[in-house]
Design a protein around this motif. Structure first.
Motif, PDB file in Angstrom:
ATOM      1  N   UNK A  62       0.834  -1.210   0.000  1.00 51.91           N
ATOM      2  CA  UNK A  62       0.000   0.000   0.000  1.00 51.91           C
ATOM      3  C   UNK A  62       0.864   1.253   0.000  1.00 51.91           C
ATOM      4  N   UNK A  63       1.931   1.252   0.794  1.00 51.73           N
ATOM      5  CA  UNK A  63       2.828   2.409   0.828  1.00 51.73           C
ATOM      6  C   UNK A  63       3.538   2.602  -0.509  1.00 51.73           C
ATOM      7  N   UNK A  64       3.937   1.501  -1.149  1.00 51.29           N
ATOM      8  CA  UNK A  64       4.566   1.604  -2.472  1.00 51.29           C
ATOM      9  C   UNK A  64       3.603   2.218  -3.483  1.00 51.29           C
ATOM     10  N   UNK A  65       2.357   1.758  -3.446  1.00 54.08           N
ATOM     11  CA  UNK A  65       1.357   2.262  -4.373  1.00 54.08           C
ATOM     12  C   UNK A  65       1.107   3.755  -4.164  1.00 54.08           C
ATOM     13  N   UNK A  66       0.933   4.170  -2.919  1.00 53.05           N
ATOM     14  CA  UNK A  66       0.674   5.583  -2.640  1.00 53.05           C
ATOM     15  C   UNK A  66       1.892   6.447  -2.974  1.00 53.05           C
ATOM     16  N   UNK A  67       3.084   5.929  -2.725  1.00 54.83           N
ATOM     17  CA  UNK A  67       4.300   6.658  -3.093  1.00 54.83           C
ATOM     18  C   UNK A  67       4.382   6.841  -4.599  1.00 54.83           C
ATOM     19  N   UNK A  68       4.050   5.800  -5.346  1.00 58.02           N
ATOM     20  CA  UNK A  68       4.046   5.898  -6.811  1.00 58.02           C
ATOM     21  C   UNK A  68       3.032   6.925  -7.283  1.00 58.02           C
ATOM     22  N   UNK A  69       1.837   6.913  -6.686  1.00 56.74           N
ATOM     23  CA  UNK A  69       0.797   7.869  -7.086  1.00 56.74           C
ATOM     24  C   UNK A  69       1.219   9.306  -6.814  1.00 56.74           C
ATOM     25  N   UNK A  70       1.860   9.540  -5.672  1.00 53.54           N
ATOM     26  CA  UNK A  70       2.264  10.904  -5.313  1.00 53.54           C
ATOM     27  C   UNK A  70       3.448  11.385  -6.162  1.00 53.54           C
ATOM     28  N   UNK A  71       4.376  10.492  -6.420  1.00 52.30           N
ATOM     29  CA  UNK A  71       5.567  10.897  -7.169  1.00 52.30           C
ATOM     30  C   UNK A  71       5.288  11.059  -8.652  1.00 52.30           C
ATOM     31  N   UNK A  72       4.544  10.139  -9.238  1.00 58.80           N
ATOM     32  CA  UNK A  72       4.356  10.188 -10.692  1.00 58.80           C
ATOM     33  C   UNK A  72       3.239  11.136 -11.105  1.00 58.80           C
ATOM     34  N   UNK A  73       2.283  11.386 -10.224  1.00 54.39           N
ATOM     35  CA  UNK A  73       1.119  12.222 -10.523  1.00 54.39           C
ATOM     36  C   UNK A  73       0.349  11.707 -11.747  1.00 54.39           C
ATOM     37  N   UNK A  83      11.672   9.901  -8.896  1.00 53.26           N
ATOM     38  CA  UNK A  83      11.708  10.655 -10.157  1.00 53.26           C
ATOM     39  C   UNK A  83      12.621  11.871 -10.012  1.00 53.26           C
ATOM     40  N   UNK A  84      13.111  12.391 -11.118  1.00 51.54           N
ATOM     41  CA  UNK A  84      13.963  13.587 -11.016  1.00 51.54           C
ATOM     42  C   UNK A  84      13.152  14.764 -10.486  1.00 51.54           C
ATOM     43  N   UNK A  85      13.788  15.645  -9.738  1.00 50.58           N
ATOM     44  CA  UNK A  85      13.040  16.789  -9.202  1.00 50.58           C
ATOM     45  C   UNK A  85      12.581  17.721 -10.316  1.00 50.58           C
ATOM     46  N   UNK A  86      11.499  18.412 -10.042  1.00 51.39           N
ATOM     47  CA  UNK A  86      10.980  19.371 -11.007  1.00 51.39           C
ATOM     48  C   UNK A  86      11.984  20.502 -11.183  1.00 51.39           C
ATOM     49  N   UNK A  87      12.187  20.966 -12.425  1.00 48.75           N
ATOM     50  CA  UNK A  87      13.120  22.068 -12.615  1.00 48.75           C
ATOM     51  C   UNK A  87      12.610  23.340 -11.957  1.00 48.75           C
ATOM     52  N   UNK A  88      13.527  24.051 -11.361  1.00 52.17           N
ATOM     53  CA  UNK A  88      13.168  25.293 -10.696  1.00 52.17           C
ATOM     54  C   UNK A  88      12.993  26.377 -11.756  1.00 52.17           C
ATOM     55  N   UNK A  89      11.895  27.104 -11.734  1.00 53.04           N
ATOM     56  CA  UNK A  89      11.731  28.159 -12.740  1.00 53.04           C
ATOM     57  C   UNK A  89      12.768  29.256 -12.529  1.00 53.04           C
TER      58      UNK A  89
END
Length: 179
Positions: free
Chosen positions: A42-53, A141-147
């Protein structure tokens, strides 16, 4: 929801999994043991959902969560079916809001059966509220680029002060601060 042609939707055969077709009272009566038994996936699934969006990236983990739930209920059915059915029936019939407080005796019988026959101890009160670090084997996943704000010019620049402002006609609005 509107999507474009570039979005690849999964085939229906990929989405088709056996459902956990149980009532609310049944799921509530097994929730503590089920949450503890399937906690890692369950934690793996929720982590995937939050990280990948993107829920499409986590379909394989969602199937594993469903499979873990099915395996849990098969274990309960094979070892503690009678005790579990009594507890679920009590939760279903004792109150209109599925309250646990009137079913503590049947809960104790079910918990004892789970501990003796399946070696599953009911988690203590507040277990699921505690902060814990989940060790994942997947790469983040790689971090979002900073604007970059320095390269972007302000689309609405402020007006320059061309002439000095005269003093206020009826004294300052901060008169209470002068004394």
């Amino acid at each position: 929801m509107v999507i474009t042609k570039e979005v690849n939707l999964p085939e229906f055969s990929v989405l088709n999994v056996p459902e956990v077709d149980l009532s609310s009272a049944t799921l509530m009566s097994a929730a503590h043991h089920l949450g503890k038994d399937c906690e890692n996936i369950n934690n793996e699934f929720m982590l995937c959902r939050m990280e990948s969006r993107d829920p499409r990236a986590c379909l394989h983990l969602g199937k594993q969560v469903t499979d873990c739930t099915m395996q849990f209920f098969k274990k309960v059915k094979s070892k503690c079916q009678h005790e579990f059915n009594q507890y679920a029936h009590c939760i279903d019939k004792s109150s209109g809001d599925y309250s646990f407080k009137k079913c503590r005796k049947t809960q104790a019988v079910f918990d004892k059966c789970m501990e003796e026959k399946l070696c599953m101890v009911r988690p203590d009160f507040g277990y699921f509220c505690r902060a814990r670090v989940h060790e994942s084997k997947t790469t983040p996943p790689p971090p979002d680029p900073c604007p970059c704000h320095s390269k972007v010019q302000d689309p609405t620049p402020s007006l320059p002060d061309c002439k000095p402002r005269p003093p206020p006609r009826f004294s300052s609005r901060y008169y209470w601060m002068t004394e």
